[in-house]
Design a protein around this motif. Structure first.
Motif, PDB file in Angstrom:
ATOM      1  N   PRO A  52      13.530  -5.805 -17.036  1.00 31.07           N
ATOM      2  CA  PRO A  52      12.090  -6.060 -16.862  1.00 31.07           C
ATOM      3  C   PRO A  52      11.800  -7.045 -15.730  1.00 31.07           C
ATOM      4  N   ILE A  53      12.689  -8.001 -15.530  1.00 28.48           N
ATOM      5  CA  ILE A  53      12.488  -8.989 -14.463  1.00 28.48           C
ATOM      6  C   ILE A  53      12.651  -8.331 -13.104  1.00 28.48           C
ATOM      7  N   HIS A  54      13.702  -7.533 -12.953  1.00 25.85           N
ATOM      8  CA  HIS A  54      13.906  -6.809 -11.696  1.00 25.85           C
ATOM      9  C   HIS A  54      12.735  -5.854 -11.444  1.00 25.85           C
ATOM     10  N   ALA A  55      12.302  -5.184 -12.492  1.00 27.34           N
ATOM     11  CA  ALA A  55      11.190  -4.223 -12.357  1.00 27.34           C
ATOM     12  C   ALA A  55       9.908  -4.918 -11.897  1.00 27.34           C
ATOM     13  N   TYR A  56       9.640  -6.112 -12.437  1.00 29.21           N
ATOM     14  CA  TYR A  56       8.428  -6.828 -12.015  1.00 29.21           C
ATOM     15  C   TYR A  56       8.536  -7.260 -10.557  1.00 29.21           C
ATOM     16  N   ALA A  57       9.722  -7.735 -10.157  1.00 26.49           N
ATOM     17  CA  ALA A  57       9.927  -8.121  -8.754  1.00 26.49           C
ATOM     18  C   ALA A  57       9.725  -6.923  -7.838  1.00 26.49           C
ATOM     19  N   ARG A  58      10.231  -5.772  -8.246  1.00 29.77           N
ATOM     20  CA  ARG A  58      10.055  -4.556  -7.452  1.00 29.77           C
ATOM     21  C   ARG A  58       8.579  -4.202  -7.315  1.00 29.77           C
ATOM     22  N   GLU A  59       7.825  -4.338  -8.395  1.00 32.39           N
ATOM     23  CA  GLU A  59       6.384  -4.054  -8.344  1.00 32.39           C
ATOM     24  C   GLU A  59       5.687  -4.926  -7.307  1.00 32.39           C
ATOM     25  N   GLN A  60       6.069  -6.193  -7.241  1.00 29.72           N
ATOM     26  CA  GLN A  60       5.439  -7.101  -6.284  1.00 29.72           C
ATOM     27  C   GLN A  60       5.800  -6.732  -4.852  1.00 29.72           C
ATOM     28  N   LYS A  61       7.026  -6.286  -4.629  1.00 31.55           N
ATOM     29  CA  LYS A  61       7.438  -5.876  -3.285  1.00 31.55           C
ATOM     30  C   LYS A  61       6.747  -4.573  -2.881  1.00 31.55           C
ATOM     31  N   LEU A  62       6.528  -3.683  -3.839  1.00 34.95           N
ATOM     32  CA  LEU A  62       5.795  -2.447  -3.547  1.00 34.95           C
ATOM     33  C   LEU A  62       4.312  -2.749  -3.287  1.00 34.95           C
ATOM     34  N   MET A  72       3.243  -5.471  -1.961  1.00 38.12           N
ATOM     35  CA  MET A  72       3.230  -6.072  -0.628  1.00 38.12           C
ATOM     36  C   MET A  72       3.114  -5.001   0.454  1.00 38.12           C
ATOM     37  N   VAL A  73       3.929  -3.962   0.346  1.00 40.38           N
ATOM     38  CA  VAL A  73       3.890  -2.928   1.384  1.00 40.38           C
ATOM     39  C   VAL A  73       2.585  -2.134   1.318  1.00 40.38           C
ATOM     40  N   ARG A  74       2.018  -1.957   0.123  1.00 39.45           N
ATOM     41  CA  ARG A  74       0.717  -1.268   0.028  1.00 39.45           C
ATOM     42  C   ARG A  74      -0.382  -2.078   0.713  1.00 39.45           C
ATOM     43  N   LEU A  75      -0.344  -3.394   0.511  1.00 34.73           N
ATOM     44  CA  LEU A  75      -1.351  -4.248   1.144  1.00 34.73           C
ATOM     45  C   LEU A  75      -1.225  -4.220   2.660  1.00 34.73           C
ATOM     46  N   VAL A  76       0.005  -4.283   3.167  1.00 35.15           N
ATOM     47  CA  VAL A  76       0.205  -4.243   4.620  1.00 35.15           C
ATOM     48  C   VAL A  76      -0.172  -2.872   5.173  1.00 35.15           C
ATOM     49  N   THR A  77       0.131  -1.811   4.440  1.00 36.12           N
ATOM     50  CA  THR A  77      -0.256  -0.464   4.869  1.00 36.12           C
ATOM     51  C   THR A  77      -1.767  -0.368   5.042  1.00 36.12           C
ATOM     52  N   ALA A  78      -2.509  -0.917   4.084  1.00 41.40           N
ATOM     53  CA  ALA A  78      -3.969  -0.892   4.170  1.00 41.40           C
ATOM     54  C   ALA A  78      -4.459  -1.695   5.376  1.00 41.40           C
ATOM     55  N   LEU A  79      -3.809  -2.815   5.663  1.00 44.38           N
ATOM     56  CA  LEU A  79      -4.243  -3.652   6.789  1.00 44.38           C
ATOM     57  C   LEU A  79      -3.980  -2.979   8.126  1.00 44.38           C
ATOM     58  N   VAL A  80      -2.809  -2.370   8.309  1.00 41.29           N
ATOM     59  CA  VAL A  80      -2.541  -1.730   9.592  1.00 41.29           C
ATOM     60  C   VAL A  80      -3.384  -0.460   9.752  1.00 41.29           C
ATOM     61  N   ALA A  81      -3.709   0.196   8.636  1.00 43.88           N
ATOM     62  CA  ALA A  81      -4.628   1.334   8.710  1.00 43.88           C
ATOM     63  C   ALA A  81      -6.007   0.865   9.160  1.00 43.88           C
ATOM     64  N   GLU A  82      -6.431  -0.293   8.654  1.00 40.19           N
ATOM     65  CA  GLU A  82      -7.716  -0.863   9.065  1.00 40.19           C
ATOM     66  C   GLU A  82      -7.722  -1.204  10.550  1.00 40.19           C
ATOM     67  N   LEU A  83      -6.562  -1.553  11.075  1.00 40.48           N
ATOM     68  CA  LEU A  83      -6.448  -1.867  12.496  1.00 40.48           C
ATOM     69  C   LEU A  83      -6.406  -0.618  13.372  1.00 40.48           C
ATOM     70  N   GLY A  84      -6.308   0.553  12.742  1.00 45.31           N
ATOM     71  CA  GLY A  84      -6.399   1.793  13.500  1.00 45.31           C
ATOM     72  C   GLY A  84      -5.136   2.610  13.607  1.00 45.31           C
ATOM     73  N   CYS A  85      -4.074   2.222  12.917  1.00 45.85           N
ATOM     74  CA  CYS A  85      -2.821   2.977  12.992  1.00 45.85           C
ATOM     75  C   CYS A  85      -2.943   4.261  12.178  1.00 45.85           C
ATOM     76  N   VAL A  86      -2.603   5.390  12.788  1.00 46.02           N
ATOM     77  CA  VAL A  86      -2.728   6.667  12.083  1.00 46.02           C
ATOM     78  C   VAL A  86      -1.496   6.966  11.222  1.00 46.02           C
ATOM     79  N   GLU A  87      -0.403   6.240  11.426  1.00 46.63           N
ATOM     80  CA  GLU A  87       0.792   6.362  10.590  1.00 46.63           C
ATOM     81  C   GLU A  87       1.153   4.977  10.068  1.00 46.63           C
ATOM     82  N   PRO A  88       0.309   4.430   9.196  1.00 47.27           N
ATOM     83  CA  PRO A  88       0.480   3.031   8.786  1.00 47.27           C
ATOM     84  C   PRO A  88       1.686   2.766   7.893  1.00 47.27           C
TER      85      PRO A  88
END
Length: 205
Positions: free
Chosen positions: A123-133, A135-151
């Motif tokens: 469960p601890i590893h799983a929660y850490a993995r959720e936070q890392k996933l 993180m990448v979703r948040l960054v994906t949304a930000l680079v998409a907002e900046l105009g990247c078509v393959e964020p």
């Protein structure tokens, strides 16, 4: 008038906060597996009975500790939701070490926790993995907002840089180590984001 029940509830909340604060200090200083529940109770200070009333197992305590860190906004990922910063600045802030009272560089607590509990089914590893996933979703949304078509691809590159820099900063005990990865991230953004009205990844003609 404060009832006896309300007083008990207030004391209970205070004990839980003290337990989590003690766990945060001890886990940061000596690691999770090296810290025993009895040591946490002594540091809090609370009785072992009170500790186990709030956290039935050490796994419950560790996950609550990680959840508190995630909601505090003081982790590597915390800058990604700061509305007062532009999307680009939020991304580049990933390469700054979060402020801490510790004498040594802490690195990413989610990576540390996953390393101490390597079983993906934990469960601890799983929660850490959720936070890392997350993180990448948040960054994906930000680079998409900046105009990247393959964020998605750009986001994976950026978070890999950020996590790698945080880990090396911890190993080398160098809080400013992220400057190297920040320079690489700036280069990635300059080459991947639209310029002169072109689409992300295209070379202007």
């Amino acid at each position: 008038m404060v009832t006896a029940k309300e007083t008990t509830q207030q004391r209970g909340r205070g004990a839980r906060e003290r337990i989590l604060a003690a766990a945060d200090r001890l886990f940061a200083q000596q690691g999770i597996t090296a810290t025993g529940m009895e040591q946490v109770a002594e540091e809090a200070p609370v009785s072992k009975r009170t500790l186990y009333v709030h956290f039935r197992t050490k796994s419950d305590l560790v996950i609550a500790h990680l959840q508190a860190l995630a909601s505090s906004g003081k982790t590597l990922e915390g800058v990604l939701t700061l509305a007062e910063l532009s999307p680009r600045e939020r991304i580049l802030r990933l390469f700054d070490q979060p402020a801490t009272d510790l004498a040594s560089v802490r690195g990413c607590p989610f990576i540390d926790a996953a390393a101490e509990f390597p079983d993906p089914a934990s469960p601890i590893h799983a929660y850490a993995r959720e936070q890392k996933l997350l993180m990448v979703r948040l960054v994906t949304a930000l680079v998409a907002e900046l105009g990247c078509v393959e964020p998605a691809a750009l986001a994976e590159q950026l978070v890999t840089l950020a996590d790698g820099a945080a880990s090396r900063a911890m190993v080398l005990n160098e809080p400013d180590y992220g400057r190297h990865a920040r320079a690489a991230a700036q280069t990635l953004l300059e080459h991947a984001l639209p310029r002169d009205g072109s689409a992300c990844g295209e070379v202007p003609t």
